[in-house]
Design a protein around this motif. Structure first.
Motif, PDB file in Angstrom:
ATOM      1  N   HIS A 144      56.950 -17.909   7.224  1.00  0.00           N
ATOM      2  CA  HIS A 144      56.200 -17.568   5.997  1.00  0.00           C
ATOM      3  C   HIS A 144      55.247 -18.443   5.660  1.00  0.00           C
ATOM      4  O   HIS A 144      53.956 -18.171   5.232  1.00  0.00           O
ATOM      5  N   ARG A 147      62.455  -8.014   6.802  1.00  0.00           N
ATOM      6  CA  ARG A 147      61.765  -9.054   7.927  1.00  0.00           C
ATOM      7  C   ARG A 147      61.865  -8.392   9.464  1.00  0.00           C
ATOM      8  O   ARG A 147      61.656  -9.303  10.329  1.00  0.00           O
ATOM      9  N   ASP A 169      58.866  -9.375  11.538  1.00  0.00           N
ATOM     10  CA  ASP A 169      58.682 -10.646  11.682  1.00  0.00           C
ATOM     11  C   ASP A 169      59.747 -11.194  12.585  1.00  0.00           C
ATOM     12  O   ASP A 169      59.468 -11.938  13.293  1.00  0.00           O
TER      13      ASP A 169
END
Length: 769
Positions: free
Chosen positions: A155, A747, A750
């Protein structure tokens, strides 16, 4: 101070902190969240909590006191070790302490290295208004430590890459065109060893661009330096209201600004390229603030000329332009357009490399939603250890707060202490309004909870969730004395609940479609004044989820006895005790990586589950049935783990024989018709998968048909299966409604990128097909 008094700082690069040479008069002010191995290398540092709370006058006074306790006379060099907020606060103090002392920056984040460590602007906030008090006070020296870059979490890499990309857009047209969406994905998600050689020259270029702009307008008097605020006009407002990170908010500001770049005549190819390279940096916004929130937030921002916003847009790459004719509403329109572009188009997914990464999985949304309902009703203080940013949990927390339950968020979870609860004295007809998102669990648990209050509660429900089966629960609540009416008006659709005056002593509920109906009622035992019984009507599906509910109730102080179709629930004195509930990592998210490993991928999903309450934690046992069978055909009963069916189907494609899954008929009532819709989606992209009365038949083999789109029907479980399918077949796959996965696994994309997948917007001309 004249413009010549704002020199460009010297930039140094070192490999490790061990190479950092500090002057004798240095006082180090460092982010206390840095790893201990870093902090131990500084002599008696002042440790601070990074964040906006550090940027206040009160915090500045405390910081000055700590510095003066270490050194009370000149010469003095303040060394800021941390991200942007630490640099801002220490820079401001350096500019006013004894009318100015020497300042060094040792930025620890990519964002600070690209942006805040340069330019000499220092600032603190006044209330909610950012950066209202400040000075121009450049550092004498800025030191980049490669050791910090190599250990940055994803992040923080993303936040810095946003500012890096912004700098290239402002001052390097050729560099902007040279960087690809694949480069941006790598810069954000790949191991540092893979991207160090790419990052270093890009970082140098971004810093040179900022230094050049600052040198032309060091005190922001000529309007030149204002162009550095590209993406900030609405970005700062988003950051202020939602609490998302600065870089994440600016990414959305950049996306919105491209709407006006199109008006300015930016070349279509450049416009498309900007959107594609920005795409990997955009994060879905769980809830978009309304105009009534965004307008005043933008008005509080310091980038004004009189009563007008000063907006920065690009006419072309490398050619920023100031406009004073763009209203807050036009920016909000542009943001909504950018969000629609991001969220509605399909993506192309494929595996670029196989990275052996250990992924951190958030806490179970299934356990958390049950724990939150339990904690909301307990008398004693309840600490829930475990957090999730899943949409279902986010909406549950917001709804409980709207219902005036004291849900406090901590760094590691949530705390609810009803001893401090002070609900407003609203009358029975005074309406409360909550929104539940797309989660069936969230809706059903809150329907039951609202039935315990005589106050009128309006529950707004999205259309797809409204159409799912809820009648068995509604009938049970009505039989207990609650009024539950459907509404469909200009405000939306959903249910209006007025609860009973006295808790019933027993409930009967049909559980053939979902065990959530029984769980929603069983959870009410926490707040009940006396024991009650729950009778299950018909064949109960997904009993493992009901057992999870009873296990958590037992931990909270409610004993249960389950005999055949009857469950007896009895409150104990333990309900008044302090309680700590440990929530395990989300088993449904971890199961994705169990299947990925089964298919040959080396990624792993963090720690093992210690207390396997969640049904999906049994995924490895079901995969072993596919791996070890020597029969001519395999038959697997998934009645205890029906939600695993989509990803188990992908695993079954690698079997040597046909596989039949049974015990999953009620999947037809999930976020989609998860049985028939999934079979149709698999067939459409080239696989022999057929639905039958209570499951699927899967024939191994076949490959993805070129140019087909895998339709997920907005179902998070189908999104997960589709991504695994692209890996299993080593083929690019086009997937629609990809962001529906944030419902349970925020997430997901990601983590996939970190493990080696590439995820491209369908309009990307460079995508692999």
């Amino acid at each position: 101070m004249t413009e010549t008094a704002c020199p460009i700082p010297t930039i140094e690069r070192i490999e490790t902190l061990a190479e950092l040479q500090l002057p004798e008069e240095a006082v180090v002010i460092a982010d206390r969240q840095l790893p201990r191995e870093y902090l131990s290398r500084f002599p008696d540092p002042v440790l601070v909590e990074a964040g906006e709370r550090l940027k206040t006058l009160q915090a500045t006074e405390s910081l000055a006191t700590a510095v003066l306790q270490r050194r009370s006379s000149k010469p003095l060099t303040l060394v800021a070790v941390g991200g942007g907020s630490v640099g801002d606060a220490v820079g401001f103090l350096a500019s006013i302490l004894w009318r100015g002392v020497t300042l060094w920056h040792v930025p620890t984040t990519l964002l600070a290295m690209v942006d805040s460590a340069h330019g000499g602007k220092t600032a603190v906030n006044i209330g909610a208004a950012k950066n209202q008090l400040g000075t121009f006070y450049p550092a004498e020296r800025v030191i980049f430590v490669e050791e910090f870059l190599s250990s940055l979490p994803v992040h923080q890499r993303r936040e810095g890459t946003v500012e890096l990309l912004k700098a290239l857009w402002l001052g390097d047209a050729a560099g902007s065109r040279a960087i690809t969406a694949g480069d941006v994905e790598a810069l954000t998600f790949a191991p540092y060893t893979e991207i160090a050689s790419i990052l270093s020259p890009l970082l140098d270029a971004a810093v040179r661009i900022k230094q050049r702009i600052v040198a032309e307008d060091p005190r922001e008097e000529r309007g030149i330096r204002t162009v550095l605020n590209l993406g900030h006009t609405i970005g700062h407002a988003l950051e202020l209201i939602t609490g998302i990170g600065h870089g994440t908010a600016v990414a959305w500001g950049l996306a919105a600004s491209l709407h006006f770049s199109q008006e300015e005549g930016m070349l279509p190819a450049d416009l498309q390229h900007c959107r594609q390279t920005l795409f990997p940096l955009l994060v879905p916004l769980t809830v978009l603030p309304g105009r009534e929130e965004l307008r005043p937030a933008m008005a509080r921002d310091k980038k004004h000329s009189g009563d007008r916003l000063r907006s920065v847009v690009l006419r072309s790459l490398g050619e920023p332009h100031l406009r004073a004719d763009l209203s807050a509403d036009r920016w909000i329109d542009a943001l909504e357009s950018a969000i629609e572009w991001f969220s509605t188009a399909p993506v192309t997914v494929y595996s670029v490399s196989e990275r052996s990464v250990s992924l951190t999985i958030e806490a179970s949304k299934s356990e958390l939603n049950r724990a939150l309902i339990i904690a909301a009703q307990r008398i004693g203080r309840t600490c829930i250890h475990g957090k999730s940013s899943a949409d279902d949990v986010t909406h549950m927390v917001r709804a409980l707060r709207r219902l005036e339950y004291p849900v406090d968020e901590t760094g590691s979870g949530y705390v609810i202490d009803n001893l401090n609860r002070n609900p407003s004295p609203g009358g029975e007809e005074e309406s409360r309004r909550i929104y539940v998102g797309e989660g069936g669990t969230t809706l059903r648990f809150l329907l039951a909870l609202c039935a315990t209050s005589v106050r009128r509660t309006k529950i707004v429900v999205p259309p797809a969730l409204f159409c799912r089966p809820h009648e068995p629960l509604l009938r049970a609540l009505r039989s207990g004395g609650a009024s539950v009416e459907q509404f469909d008006d200009l405000s939306g659709q959903g249910f209006i609940v007025r609860g009973w005056r006295e808790m019933p002593q027993s409930f009967s509920v049909e559980t053939e479609e979902s065990s959530q109906f029984a769980s929603a009622l069983a959870l009410l035992a926490v707040g009940a004044e006396r024991p009650f019984t729950l009778r299950l009507l018909g064949h109960t599906v997904s009993t493992s989820y009901l057992r999870m509910t009873l296990d958590l109730l037992e931990l909270a102080g409610v004993e249960s006895i389950w005999h055949e179709q009857l469950i007896a629930l009895n409150q104990t004195e333990r309900l008044k005790d302090k309680l700590k509930l440990e929530i395990e990592q989300d088993a449904s998210s971890s199961a994705v990586w169990s299947v990925a490993r089964f298919l040959g991928h080396p990624a792993r999903s963090g720690r093992k589950v210690r207390v396997p309450r969640q049904p999906d934690s049994a995924v490895d046992r079901y995969l072993s049935l596919l791996r070890s069978s020597s029969q001519s055909a395999i038959e697997i009963d998934v009645s205890d783990v029906p939600d695993l069916l989509p990803i188990l189907t992908v695993a079954a494609l690698t079997a040597d024989q046909p596989v039949t899954f049974r015990g999953a008929a009620h999947l037809r009532n999930k976020e989609s018709n998860r049985l028939d819709a999934f079979a149709a989606s698999m067939t459409a992209v080239g696989f022999a998968v057929e639905s039958h009365d209570d499951g699927l038949r899967v024939r191994p083999g076949n490959r993805i048909a070129e140019g087909r789109v895998f339709h997920t029907h907005g179902d998070h479980r189908l999104v997960m299966a589709a991504a695994l399918l692209s890996y299993a077949t080593a083929t690019a796959l086009q997937i629609d409604q990809p962001w529906s996965v944030t419902k349970s696994y925020p997430r997901f994309w990601d983590d996939l990128r970190q493990a080696g997948w590439s995820v491209r917007h369908m309009s990307d001309p460079a995508q692999v097909t």
